[in-house]
Design an enzyme around this catalytic site. Structure first.
Site, PDB file in Angstrom:
ATOM      1  N   CYS A 136      34.282  30.096  51.376  1.00 52.11           N
ATOM      2  CA  CYS A 136      34.457  29.674  50.163  1.00 52.11           C
ATOM      3  C   CYS A 136      33.266  28.804  49.656  1.00 52.11           C
ATOM      4  CB  CYS A 136      35.681  28.904  50.144  1.00 52.11           C
ATOM      5  SG  CYS A 136      35.648  27.275  51.167  1.00 52.11           S
ATOM      6  N   ARG A 151      22.039  19.004  49.539  1.00 53.94           N
ATOM      7  CA  ARG A 151      22.218  20.065  48.642  1.00 53.94           C
ATOM      8  C   ARG A 151      21.864  19.856  47.355  1.00 53.94           C
ATOM      9  NH1 ARG A 151      28.612  20.873  49.576  1.00 53.94           N
ATOM     10  NH2 ARG A 151      28.884  20.948  47.445  1.00 53.94           N
ATOM     11  N   ARG A 163      39.735  22.695  44.588  1.00 52.73           N
ATOM     12  CA  ARG A 163      39.227  21.478  44.846  1.00 52.73           C
ATOM     13  C   ARG A 163      39.982  20.310  44.099  1.00 52.73           C
ATOM     14  NH1 ARG A 163      33.883  24.568  44.187  1.00 52.73           N
ATOM     15  NH2 ARG A 163      32.741  24.168  46.146  1.00 52.73           N
ATOM     16  N   ASN A 174      28.362  25.524  51.950  1.00 55.74           N
ATOM     17  CA  ASN A 174      27.529  24.600  50.975  1.00 55.74           C
ATOM     18  C   ASN A 174      27.049  23.636  51.912  1.00 55.74           C
ATOM     19  OD1 ASN A 174      27.923  26.258  49.102  1.00 55.74           O
ATOM     20  ND2 ASN A 174      29.454  25.083  47.964  1.00 55.74           N
ATOM     21  N   ASP A 175      28.314  22.959  52.508  1.00 53.71           N
ATOM     22  CA  ASP A 175      27.905  21.678  53.444  1.00 53.71           C
ATOM     23  C   ASP A 175      27.263  22.300  54.850  1.00 53.71           C
ATOM     24  OD1 ASP A 175      28.535  19.135  52.268  1.00 53.71           O
ATOM     25  OD2 ASP A 175      30.428  19.782  52.127  1.00 53.71           O
ATOM     26  N   HIS A 214      30.928  15.015  34.610  1.00 53.45           N
ATOM     27  CA  HIS A 214      31.975  15.512  33.803  1.00 53.45           C
ATOM     28  C   HIS A 214      31.468  16.403  32.839  1.00 53.45           C
ATOM     29  CE1 HIS A 214      34.571  11.709  34.405  1.00 53.45           C
ATOM     30  NE2 HIS A 214      34.514  12.466  35.421  1.00 53.45           N
ATOM     31  N   GLU A 272      32.516  23.293  58.287  1.00 52.48           N
ATOM     32  CA  GLU A 272      31.301  23.191  57.515  1.00 52.48           C
ATOM     33  C   GLU A 272      30.676  21.927  58.046  1.00 52.48           C
ATOM     34  OE1 GLU A 272      32.684  21.790  53.505  1.00 52.48           O
ATOM     35  OE2 GLU A 272      34.517  20.479  54.306  1.00 52.48           O
TER      36      GLU A 272
HETATM   37  C1  PEP Z   1      31.275  23.768  50.993  1.00 55.78           C
HETATM   38  O1  PEP Z   1      30.812  22.707  51.444  1.00 55.78           O
HETATM   39  O2  PEP Z   1      31.026  24.882  51.223  1.00 55.78           O
HETATM   40  C2  PEP Z   1      32.497  23.616  49.966  1.00 55.78           C
HETATM   41  C3  PEP Z   1      32.954  25.052  49.537  1.00 55.78           C
HETATM   42  O3  PEP Z   1      32.923  22.763  49.718  1.00 55.78           O
HETATM   43  P1  PEP Z   1      32.419  21.837  48.615  1.00 55.78           P
HETATM   44  O4  PEP Z   1      31.279  22.681  47.965  1.00 55.78           O
HETATM   45  O5  PEP Z   1      33.285  21.400  47.592  1.00 55.78           O
HETATM   46  O6  PEP Z   1      31.912  20.466  49.377  1.00 55.78           O
HETATM   47 MG    MG Z   2      32.037  21.003  51.417  1.00 53.22          MG
END
Ligand code: PEP
Ligand code: MG
Length: 758
Positions: free
Chosen positions: A675, A638, A470, A627-628, A363, A604
């Site tokens: 994103c 990650r 999100r 990211n994923d 948080h 992703e």
């Molecule tokens: C991602 O996975 O790139 C993404 C934008 O989602 P999050 O980071 O919320 O998993």
């Molecule tokens: Mg993701």
């Protein structure tokens, strides 16, 4: 053997401090192996020597004084070869280097193993014996195993530098670096202020009471005062945070409700315990439960309960809370800092934040990002108690803390901070300018949001809509699912703030490293488990409420787009679309004239890369979650520091996968946005643009830098760069090459997020 090993590791981990841990280690290993000597040499980086730091069997006077060069003696050999050296008679080895001070004359047999951590030699563990004999295979295996197990302790000793303090010659301390994870980008210099709790619950003894009602009344009184304290903090928070984040404080207040934690405390008081003891029992039980959970979010909740327990205890003890004087440039330090603790400090005095525990998703980290405070989390080796009132540098770009910085290093950071401030000030004028290249190619730059606070920061930076909202974040800061109406109000604020620009709302993406305290998911392998769309399709009641709330929130604005996370197959997209359609019919039946929003899926998961065309045929847009996607393509968690150096979005597999998705979707006439973090990092953003991505969505803090970069280059330049890197086969080389080319093109100052600062 396994039991002995486990016992040693446990004992050493519980040692009071590092020197005792090392001594204990030497003693236990010597006993377990039945040898005469066990010694630990640690590598002293600045001196480039191995220093004898603990020994059981050699002369104690030698400890801390005797050292060997990196290629000197048998210890040096172990370090150079990075493998065990096992000799029946050390004296006859040509590399043997006699150390008279240690009194090692009688010992012939020698076995040394390297202590390795993250591929580096941190030191050498040695056992020695009088007899001329070779240590056998099982002894060698034991020492190798124990050294691997204990390398974390030694890494800690090594990184914190405390061990070598005694060796310093008095001409000033050397800089120490402590690695954690970036919680919020930015650099800061300030003085450490250790936020430690006012009352120590663990020190509360058991005590019996006669007058149970008086004890309950005492508890009630304390609770009234703590509730007021939390309300005051919430009030203060409302000045720096949006109304939505107040939910954090509601969670606290609900935990303090007489039917929640206090009810359990009262049960113990009725059994004759005094209030403090009853409180300790209840809080300990909850903290233990939460801490044992695999799920990082639930572990974070342990910090909340602990914090509340201390607040109540402080009131029960009728002690005034410690009055901390906050300097103008505070670096807040703590094991765990809860969001309310953060609120106790005037915002204008906080330069940075460092915690030794916690994760990027705690948080506090979420709130720190919303407030733009450079933050490092999980700097586990930082010796907190030594840092109070010390000058500290927080490098939130890289996730590193520096103490005892040399004047040159400090100056370097001062320059970085000034440059960042100048850069930001210079960038502000770009707010209303388009992200358009010198040769006229435009790309919309959008933001990723979660908290209400993100709205203002995004609008101040001229975001052209939201590419990723999100929705799990407003779910996370509560202690139960928000109702449809509560969700509608939150979503409306987002949609209204950005209208007429689109707001892409992602349906609940929990699981993996994100879950809700009130909806625990316990799995062996959460990133490959019940995540994102998999959860919500199994819980259509949760999904439908959320989609209905989104649809109702868009009434009259028509800027809603709905996005589905973690889609692996077309069936998931179809099922979700079917539910969205049903929800849409329902809200229309309720009399609301709402347009059917665009629906898209996130790419992703590697499977979705190869289903991009099929998915594009069914939905209105695709958005790549890099990211994923990076973590799944490279099989690199990650959030795992151990493998952080392997996580590289410039890996050719990642770049080619993205290009494939863009090409497939475009052939179907469907737009693609990105994103993930790649969209907010200057180098990769330009490559994505060259691939033909239709929009980039990023953290608000990066938006103006990316815009400045887009405006300083020609699209033809980015396409050439893309072609060059697509022909390369090494991610590290690609990353370095992109940096170099952008630096040459005059974009050097915009590249900070990637650059190692020291
Ligand atoms: C991602 O996975 O790139 C993404 C934008 O989602 P999050 O980071 O919320 O998993
Ligand atoms: Mg993701």
């Amino acid at each position: 053997m396994l039991d002995t090993l486990r016992r040693i590791v446990q004992e050493v981990n519980n040692a009071a401090d590092i020197p005792s841990a090392l001594n204990l280690m030497a003693k236990r290993v010597r006993d377990a192996m039945g040898t005469e000597v066990c010694s630990i040499y640690l590598r002293h980086e600045e001196e480039q020597r191995y220093v004898l730091m603990a020994s059981e069997g050699l002369k104690q006077e030698a400890v801390g004084h005797v050292s060997l060069g990196l290629s000197e003696g048998l210890v040096g050999q172990v370090g150079l070869r990075e493998e065990p050296v096992n000799l029946e008679d050390a004296f006859s080895h040509p590399k043997f280097h006699y150390l008279a001070e240690t009194g090692e004359d009688p010992f012939h047999a020698f076995l040394g193993v390297p202590v390795m951590h993250h591929g580096k030699v941190l030191g050498v563990m040695v056992v020695q014996q009088r007899d001329v004999r070779r240590f056998d295979q099982s002894e060698e295996a034991f020492l190798v195993t124990i050294s691997a197990q204990l390398s974390a302790v030694i890494a800690h000793a090594h990184a914190s530098g405390v061990l070598f303090d005694q060796l310093d010659t008095g001409d000033g301390l050397l800089p120490s670096f402590y690695d954690g994870l970036p919680g919020c980008p930015g650099a800061a210099i300030g003085y450490g202020v250790l936020l430690f709790p006012a009352a120590d619950l663990s020190a509360v003894p058991d005590r019996q009471v006669e007058d149970v009602s008086a004890e309950i009344a005492r508890l009630d009184d304390a609770l009234v005062r703590v509730r007021q304290e939390v309300r005051d903090l919430a009030e203060r928070a409302s000045k720096s945070l949006g109304t939505e984040e107040q939910a954090l404080f509601d969670v606290y207040l609900r935990m303090l409700d007489r039917h929640a934690l206090p009810a359990e405390v009262i049960v113990h008081i009725r059994e004759g315990q005094w209030a403090q003891g009853a409180l300790r029992t209840v809080v300990d039980a909850h903290v233990r439960n939460f801490e044992m959970m695999d799920d990082p979010y639930l572990r974070e909740r342990a910090a909340d309960v602990r914090d509340l327990g201390r607040r109540v205890l402080a009131q029960l003890q009728s002690q005034n809370r410690r009055h901390i004087v906050f300097p103008d440039d505070c670096i807040l330090l703590g094991e765990d800092i809860s969001a309310p603790m953060l609120m106790e400090v005037p915002r204008e005095r906080i330069r940075g934040i460092v915690t030794t525990r916690g994760s990027r998703n705690s948080h506090m980290a979420i709130v720190a990002r919303a407030m733009g405070i450079p933050t490092v989390v999980g700097a586990q080796n930082l010796p907190l108690k030594k840092m109070d009132d010390k000058e500290i540098i927080v490098d939130g770009f890289r996730g590193r803390v520096v103490a005892n910085a040399s004047p040159e290093l400090k100056e370097q950071f001062e320059e970085i901070i000034a440059e960042e401030a100048n850069l930001q000030a210079g960038l502000e004028k770009l707010r209303d300018e388009p992200a358009e290249t010198l040769d006229g190619v435009r790309i919309p730059l959008q933001v990723n949001t979660g908290l209400m606070t993100d709205i203002n920061r995004s609008i101040e930076r001229g975001a052209e809509g939201v590419g990723l909202y999100r929705t799990e974040i407003p779910f996370m800061v509560r202690d139960r699912f928000p109702s449809e109406e509560e969700q509608r109000v939150i979503y409306r604020e987002q949609l209204a703030a950005f209208a007429p620009h689109p707001v892409t709302m992602r349906t609940l993406d929990i699981g993996g490293d994100k879950s809700l305290s009130y909806f625990p998911i316990e799995e062996e392998n959460p990133f490959l488990g019940w995540r994102g769309i998999r959860v919500t399709l199994d819980h259509p009641e949760i999904f439908m409420v959320q989609v209905r709330a989104m649809l109702k929130a868009s009434d009259g604005l028509d800027n809603l787009r709905i996005m589905l996370p973690m889609v692996t197959s077309v069936i998931e997209a179809e099922e979700a679309q079917h539910l969205i359609h049903r929800a849409w019919l329902e809200v229309r039946d309720e009399g609301l004239d709402i347009a059917m929003p665009q629906v898209g899926v996130m790419i992703e998961v590697p499977a979705a890369v190869y289903q991009a065309r099929a998915l594009a045929q069914r939905v209105d847009f695709l958005s790549i979650g890099t990211n994923d996607l990076t973590q799944y393509l490279l099989a690199v968690d990650r959030n795992n520091r151990q493998v952080a150096s392997l996580y590289n979005s410039y890996h050719p597999a990642v770049l080619h996968a993205i290009l494939h998705v863009v090409e497939q979707a475009h052939e179907e006439g469907v737009p693609v946005s990105v994103c993930g973090e790649m969209a907010g990092e200057v180098g990769s953003a330009l490559l994505l643009m060259a691939m033909g991505v239709n929009a980039l969505s990023m953290n608000a803090s990066n938006l103006l830098k990316v815009k400045a970069a887009v405006r300083q280059v020609k699209a033809s330049f980015t396409r050439q760069l893309l072609n060059e890197v697509l022909a390369m086969d090494n991610g590290e080389v690609i990353a370095a090459y992109v940096d170099l080319q952008l630096d040459k093109a005059g974009l050097g100052e915009l590249l900070r997020n990637r650059k190692a600062l020291v």
